[in-house]
Design a protein around this motif. Structure first.
Motif, mmCIF file in Angstrom:
data_model
loop_
_atom_site.group_PDB
_atom_site.id
_atom_site.type_symbol
_atom_site.label_atom_id
_atom_site.label_comp_id
_atom_site.label_asym_id
_atom_site.label_seq_id
_atom_site.Cartn_x
_atom_site.Cartn_y
_atom_site.Cartn_z
ATOM 1 N N ASP A 1 -3.515 13.169 -2.479
ATOM 2 C CA ASP A 1 -2.881 11.935 -2.000
ATOM 3 C C ASP A 1 -3.851 10.766 -2.182
ATOM 4 O OD1 ASP A 1 -0.601 13.185 -1.280
ATOM 5 O OD2 ASP A 1 -1.241 13.602 0.783
ATOM 6 N N GLU A 2 -3.393 9.708 -2.793
ATOM 7 C CA GLU A 2 -4.249 8.524 -2.988
ATOM 8 C C GLU A 2 -3.443 7.271 -2.711
ATOM 9 O OE1 GLU A 2 -7.291 7.859 -3.241
ATOM 10 O OE2 GLU A 2 -7.879 9.963 -3.382
ATOM 11 N N THR A 3 -4.024 6.364 -1.911
ATOM 12 C CA THR A 3 -3.303 5.118 -1.598
ATOM 13 C C THR A 3 -3.795 4.009 -2.519
ATOM 14 O OG1 THR A 3 -3.262 5.842 0.671
ATOM 15 C CG2 THR A 3 -2.754 3.533 0.294
ATOM 16 N N LYS B 1 4.973 -1.355 -6.526
ATOM 17 C CA LYS B 1 5.483 0.018 -6.685
ATOM 18 C C LYS B 1 6.485 0.123 -7.845
ATOM 19 C CE LYS B 1 6.884 3.831 -3.764
ATOM 20 N NZ LYS B 1 7.380 4.268 -2.483
ATOM 21 N N LYS C 1 -8.105 0.123 -6.429
ATOM 22 C CA LYS C 1 -7.461 0.573 -5.180
ATOM 23 C C LYS C 1 -6.910 -0.606 -4.389
ATOM 24 C CE LYS C 1 -9.670 4.962 -4.217
ATOM 25 N NZ LYS C 1 -10.724 5.646 -3.509
ATOM 26 N N LYS D 1 0.869 -1.183 0.000
ATOM 27 C CA LYS D 1 0.000 0.000 0.000
ATOM 28 C C LYS D 1 0.901 1.227 0.000
ATOM 29 C CE LYS D 1 -4.435 -1.238 1.722
ATOM 30 N NZ LYS D 1 -5.511 -1.016 2.582
ATOM 31 N N TYR D 2 0.698 2.133 -0.924
ATOM 32 C CA TYR D 2 1.529 3.345 -0.929
ATOM 33 C C TYR D 2 0.788 4.488 -1.605
ATOM 34 C CZ TYR D 2 2.517 2.383 -5.826
ATOM 35 O OH TYR D 2 2.390 2.178 -7.160
ATOM 36 N N ASN D 3 1.368 5.695 -1.445
ATOM 37 C CA ASN D 3 0.744 6.903 -1.988
ATOM 38 C C ASN D 3 1.228 7.113 -3.420
ATOM 39 O OD1 ASN D 3 0.028 9.520 -2.652
ATOM 40 N ND2 ASN D 3 0.188 10.219 -0.518
#
Ligand code: ADP
Length: 462
Positions: A346-348, A353, A461, A315-317
Motif C-alpha cells: 500500500d502506498e499513498t 486520481k 509522493k 491523497k489516495y492509495n
C-alpha cells in the motif's frame, strides 16, 4: 509621472548624494560649532593666564616695570582682542591699553563685534573684564584686568578657519553631486541596456518571431534570470509552434488513409464496380470506427493538454487503484491468453486520481496490445524515499532502439502496418507523458525487441 529607468536612477543617485552631503554638513556644523565654542572659551582662559605670567616677568629684580616690553605685550594683546590694564595694589594704574592707544582699542573691539554679528547674528557676546593677580615670589605686586568679548568670540583666524571648512563642505557636496549623477547615468545604462534588449526580443516574440533570443550576459543575477526566462519562453513558444504545425500535418495524414479507403469503397459501389454487399459495408464501417477512434483520442489529448494545470489532487492509495484497474482488465487478458500479475505494498500518493488512472490504463492496454498469447504482464508499485514507482512490464514484441526515443511523440507508431491492425493511432503514450509531466514525475522505458518492454513511471509522493 512616468520616467525612464535612466532618469529615475540618475535622479535617485543625485538625491542620495544631496541628502548625504546636507546631513554631513548639518552634523559637522552643529558639532564643530559647539566644540569650537568650548575650545575658544578654554583658549581665552589659557591666554589670559599666559598673559599674566608674561607680565609678571616684566617686573625686574630692582623693583621696576619694563615699560617698553609692557607696551609691546599690551599692543599685541589689543590686536588679539584683549584690552589690558595693570594697577598696583593701591589701585594706581601702571599701564592702561585704553589710555595708551584708545583709538586702536575701539577699532579692534568694533571690528570683532562686527565680525561676530556678521557670522552669528544672534551672538549675545558682551564686553567683560576679568581680574588676575600678578605675583612675584609669591607676593602680589599688581592686578591685571583683561577686557574682551565673552563668553567667547572668534578672531580673524578662527573665522577664516570656519569659512574654509564651509567652503570645503560645499565643494564636497558639489563634486559628490556630479559624481552621483555620472554614476547614476552609467549604472542606469548598465541596467537598462539588457532590459531594452529583452523588451525588443519580447516584442519580436509577440509578433511571432519565436527564433529571437537575448544573447547578452549580465553580471546581475536578476537580469540574467530575466533574459533566460525570455529565452525559455521563446523556446517553448517555438516548440509549441512546431508541434502545432506538425499536429495539423499529422492529423491530416492520419485522416487521409481511412477517408481515402472510404472514398474508394463508396465510389466503387456508386459506379457499380463493387456490389453493395454486407462485407463492403462492414469494411466502410470499420474505417468510420477508426476515424471516430482517432477523433476521440485527439479530443482526449486536447483535454489532457489543456487541463494539465487543473490537477485535482487528493491523497489516495495507488496500489488499490492499480488493483481495481487490473480487475477490470482481467477478462480481456484472459480472452487473449496473457497472464496479468500485480505486486507491491500500500502506498499513498498526492495526485489527480482520474488522470493517474488514465496513465495506468494506457500502459496496461498497450502491454496487452503488444503481447501475444502465452505472454505475461507484471504491474508493480514500489516505494522510494520521496516518490512511488509504477512499473508495467510485459513479455511482448518490444520496441527497437531506433523507435524508443520517439514513442512519446504524437502519432508515433513503431510499426504502422501492425498498429493499423491493433487500432492504435499513436496518442496513448503522449497522453501518459503529458499527465506524468503535469505531476512533475518522470517516465522512462526500457525494451528489448521480441523479449520485453518495461515502462517506469516515477511520481512524487507529495
Ligand atoms: P498506440 O495507440 O499506437 O498504441 P501509443 O502512443 O500508446 O500509441 O504507443 C506508441 C507506440 O509505441 C505504439 O504504436 C507501439 O509501437 C509502441 N509501444 C507502446 N507500448 C508498447 C509495448 N508495451 N510494447 C511494444 N511496443 C509498444
Amino acid at each position: 509621472m512616468k520616467n525612464s529607468l535612466r532618469t529615475r536612477l540618475a535622479l535617485s543617485y543625485a538625491l542620495v548624494a544631496i541628502v548625504c552631503v546636507l546631513i554631513v554638513s548639518i552634523i559637522t556644523n552643529v558639532f564643530m560649532e559647539k566644540k569650537f565654542r568650548v575650545y575658544t572659551i578654554q583658549n581665552q582662559e589659557h591666554e589670559n593666564i599666559q598673559l599674566t605670567n608674561l607680565l609678571s616677568k616684566q617686573y625686574n629684580e630692582k623693583g621696576y616695570w619694563e615699560f617698553s616690553s609692557i607696551n609691546d605685550i599690551g599692543v599685541n594683546a589689543i590686536e588679539q582682542g584683549m584690552i589690558i590694564k595693570i594697577s598696583d595694589p593701591s589701585g594706581q594704574v601702571i599701564w592702561d591699553a585704553s589710555v595708551h592707544n584708545n583709538g586702536l582699542c575701539k577699532q579692534m573691539l568694533e571690528h570683532m563685534a562686527e565680525n561676530m554679528n556678521k557670522y552669528y547674528p544672534d551672538w549675545d557676546g558682551k564686553y567683560q573684564v576679568k581680574e588676575y593677580p600678578i605675583n612675584v615670589k609669591d607676593s602680589k605686586i599688581a592686578t591685571l584686568e583683561i577686557g574682551y568679548f565673552g563668553p567667547f568670540y572668534y578672531n580673524d583666524n578662527d573665522i577664516a578657519f570656519i569659512s574654509t571648512l564651509n567652503k570645503l563642505l560645499v565643494s564636497v557636496g558639489f563634486f559628490s553631486l556630479i559624481f552621483a549623477l555620472i554614476l547614476g547615468v552609467l549604472m542606469s545604462r548598465y541596467l537598462s541596456t539588457p532590459i531594452i534588449r529583452v523588451i525588443s526580443t519580447a516584442e519580436n516574440i509577440a509578433k511571432g518571431y519565436f527564433g529571437n533570443r537575448v544573447t547578452e550576459k549580465s553580471k546581475i543575477n536578476e537580469i540574467n534570470l530575466l533574459t533566460s526566462t525570455i529565452n525559455n519562453l521563446a523556446a517553448t513558444l517555438e516548440k509549441q509552434e512546431i508541434l502545432r504545425k506538425r499536429m495539423s500535418a499529422d492529423v491530416a495524414h492520419e485522416l487521409r488513409t481511412p477517408l481515402t479507403t472510404l472514398q474508394g469503397n463508396i465510389e466503387g459501389m456508386i459506379d457499380g464496380i463493387w456490389d453493395t454487399d454486407n462485407e463492403r459495408l462492414k469494411s466502410c464501417h470499420e474505417e468510420i470506427i477508426r476515424i471516430i477512434g482517432l477523433v476521440g483520442d485527439l479530443e482526449k489529448l486536447a483535454k489532457y493538454e489543456s487541463d494539465i494545470c487543473n490537477l485535482n489532487k487528493t491523497k489516495y492509495n495507488i496500489l488499490n487503484q492499480v488493483q481495481t484497474i487490473i480487475h477490470n482488465f482481467e477478462s480481456d487478458f484472459k480472452s487473449k491468453g496473457v497472464k496479468l500479475n500485480s505486486y507491491g505494498k500500500d502506498e499513498t500518493i498526492f495526485a489527480d486520481k482520474d488522470k493517474i488512472s488514465q496513465v495506468i490504463i494506457n500502459l496496461i492496454s498497450n502491454s496487452l496490445k503488444y503481447t501475444s498469447s502465452g505472454g505475461e504482464v507484471d504491474v508493480s508499485v514500489i516505494a522510494k524515499k520521496n516518490s512511488v514507482e509504477l512499473i508495467v512490464k510485459d513479455t511482448g514484441i518490444g520496441i527497437s532502439s531506433e523507435d524508443l526515443p520517439f514513442i512519446f511523440e504524437r502519432f508515433y507508431r513503431a510499426d504502422k502496418s501492425r498498429n493499423r491492425l491493433t487500432g492504435g493511432c499513436g496518442i496513448g503514450l503522449t497522453i501518459v507523458k503529458a499527465i506524468v509531466d503535469a505531476h512533475k514525475g518522470t517516465i522512462t522505458v526500457e525494451s528489448e525487441p521480441n523479449k520485453e518492454t518495461k515502462f517506469i513511471v516515477c511520481l512524487p509522493k507529495d
